[in-house]
Design a protein around this motif. Structure first.
Motif, PDB file in Angstrom:
ATOM      1  N   GLU A  72       7.057 -10.069   1.994  1.00 44.43           N
ATOM      2  CA  GLU A  72       6.257  -8.854   2.108  1.00 44.43           C
ATOM      3  C   GLU A  72       6.174  -8.141   0.761  1.00 44.43           C
ATOM      4  OE1 GLU A  72       6.288  -4.508   4.332  1.00 44.43           O
ATOM      5  OE2 GLU A  72       7.068  -6.257   5.410  1.00 44.43           O
ATOM      6  N   GLN A  75       3.873 -10.038  -1.530  1.00 45.92           N
ATOM      7  CA  GLN A  75       2.453  -9.865  -1.221  1.00 45.92           C
ATOM      8  C   GLN A  75       1.947  -8.508  -1.694  1.00 45.92           C
ATOM      9  OE1 GLN A  75      -0.452 -11.911   0.652  1.00 45.92           O
ATOM     10  NE2 GLN A  75      -0.690 -10.582  -1.117  1.00 45.92           N
ATOM     11  N   ARG A  76       2.767  -7.486  -1.573  1.00 38.87           N
ATOM     12  CA  ARG A  76       2.350  -6.169  -2.060  1.00 38.87           C
ATOM     13  C   ARG A  76       2.171  -6.184  -3.578  1.00 38.87           C
ATOM     14  NH1 ARG A  76       2.264  -2.644   2.010  1.00 38.87           N
ATOM     15  NH2 ARG A  76       3.661  -2.955   3.801  1.00 38.87           N
ATOM     16  N   ASP A  80      -1.342  -5.614  -5.607  1.00 36.05           N
ATOM     17  CA  ASP A  80      -1.477  -4.650  -6.704  1.00 36.05           C
ATOM     18  C   ASP A  80      -2.130  -5.296  -7.925  1.00 36.05           C
ATOM     19  OD1 ASP A  80      -0.359  -2.592  -5.263  1.00 36.05           O
ATOM     20  OD2 ASP A  80       1.654  -2.812  -6.127  1.00 36.05           O
ATOM     21  N   GLU A  86      -4.852  -1.812   0.366  1.00 35.73           N
ATOM     22  CA  GLU A  86      -3.885  -1.708   1.459  1.00 35.73           C
ATOM     23  C   GLU A  86      -3.509  -3.099   1.939  1.00 35.73           C
ATOM     24  OE1 GLU A  86      -3.653   0.448   5.887  1.00 35.73           O
ATOM     25  OE2 GLU A  86      -5.596  -0.122   5.054  1.00 35.73           O
ATOM     26  N   VAL A  87      -2.239  -3.254   2.335  1.00 35.93           N
ATOM     27  CA  VAL A  87      -1.788  -4.501   2.941  1.00 35.93           C
ATOM     28  C   VAL A  87      -1.160  -4.166   4.295  1.00 35.93           C
ATOM     29  CG1 VAL A  87      -0.429  -6.604   2.686  1.00 35.93           C
ATOM     30  CG2 VAL A  87      -1.288  -5.440   0.650  1.00 35.93           C
TER      31      VAL A  87
END
Length: 255
Positions: A72, A75-76, A80, A86-87
């Motif tokens: 997670e 992925q963020r 970026d 937004e994720v």
């Protein structure tokens, strides 16, 4: 979007895109350069990641919960790097995805909240040119996303509980399919290749062991550019674009 192949259709201006994929990193591998173009043009992009990604990784000793948290965060960071707004994570078990009504409802919920004019999804079909990309989660994600986009999200009789949440029906005029066996649209990503690569390298648990990551990705994109009729030396991502409405996608500022 820059130089496109001969089958590139005219597209209207789009304010919001929703990218739906099974795992962290799926969208970045198949469409990271295109995402970079869209965000640079001012389009707001939201990622919807369906599983926790906890079945990936090279070290089986890492607990699933720990790997899910790592993926997670990766992925963020990748989002970026590409300018994604937004994720959203559903956190479903990696490797167990099925295209049932519950998954369709959850995808529909996000579609109606984001209200995109364009969706980016995985293919519900196997593309044998993309071996070894035959992961069943990818097929399930594509099938569920396609059903959620048409007809569920636009159907006021689908999931009435969403209406009680204030999530009114939403028409998504454009669907872009990643790894389709019949692409008709090529996006030149040569000038944003470094951004795509940075996003992929942010997925450290999945790419750190791949010594030839850049060369492998560049070779795949060069082959797609050739298939799309782009100039020698260019790099491209390929898609099948589906119109759910005859008219060009409207710019809708309402939320």
């Amino acid at each position: 979007m820059t130089d496109a192949g001969p089958a590139q259709p005219p597209f209207g201006r789009v304010e919001r895109v929703l990218a739906i994929a099974a795992h962290p990193d799926d969208t970045d591998f198949k469409a990271g350069g295109t995402i970079a173009h869209w965000t640079a043009a001012g389009t707001e992009v939201t990622y919807l990641v369906l599983t926790d990604g906890a079945a990936g990784g090279e070290d089986p000793a890492v607990p699933r919960a720990e790997l899910a948290a790592v993926r997670e965060a990766e992925q963020r960071a990748a989002a970026d790097a590409l300018g994604v707004k937004e994720v959203v994570f559903l956190g479903l078990p990696d490797g167990e995805l099925t295209a049932g009504l519950e998954l369709r409802r959850e995808i529909t919920r996000v579609i109606r909240r984001v209200r995109p004019q364009r969706a980016l999804i995985q293919s519900p079909e196997i593309n044998w040119d993309f071996l070894p990309d035959i992961h069943p989660d990818h097929r399930a994600a594509g099938e569920a996303a396609l059903a959620a986009l048409y007809p569920d999200a636009r159907n006021p009789r689908a999931y009435p509980e969403l209406l009680s949440e204030g999530l009114r029906p939403c028409i998504v005029p454009e669907i872009w399919v990643m790894t389709s066996p019949r692409p008709d649209t090529w996006v030149d990503v040569t000038d944003v290749f470094d951004r795509k690569l940075a996003a992929l390298r942010a997925h450290t648990s999945q790419t750190a062991h791949r010594a030839n990551l850049a060369d492998g990705i560049r070779s795949r994109l060069r082959g797609q550019a050739e298939a799309g009729g782009l100039a020698d030396g260019r790099l491209a991502e390929a898609f099948q674009v589906i119109r759910t409405e005859q008219a060009a996608p409207p710019v809708d500022s309402t939320r």
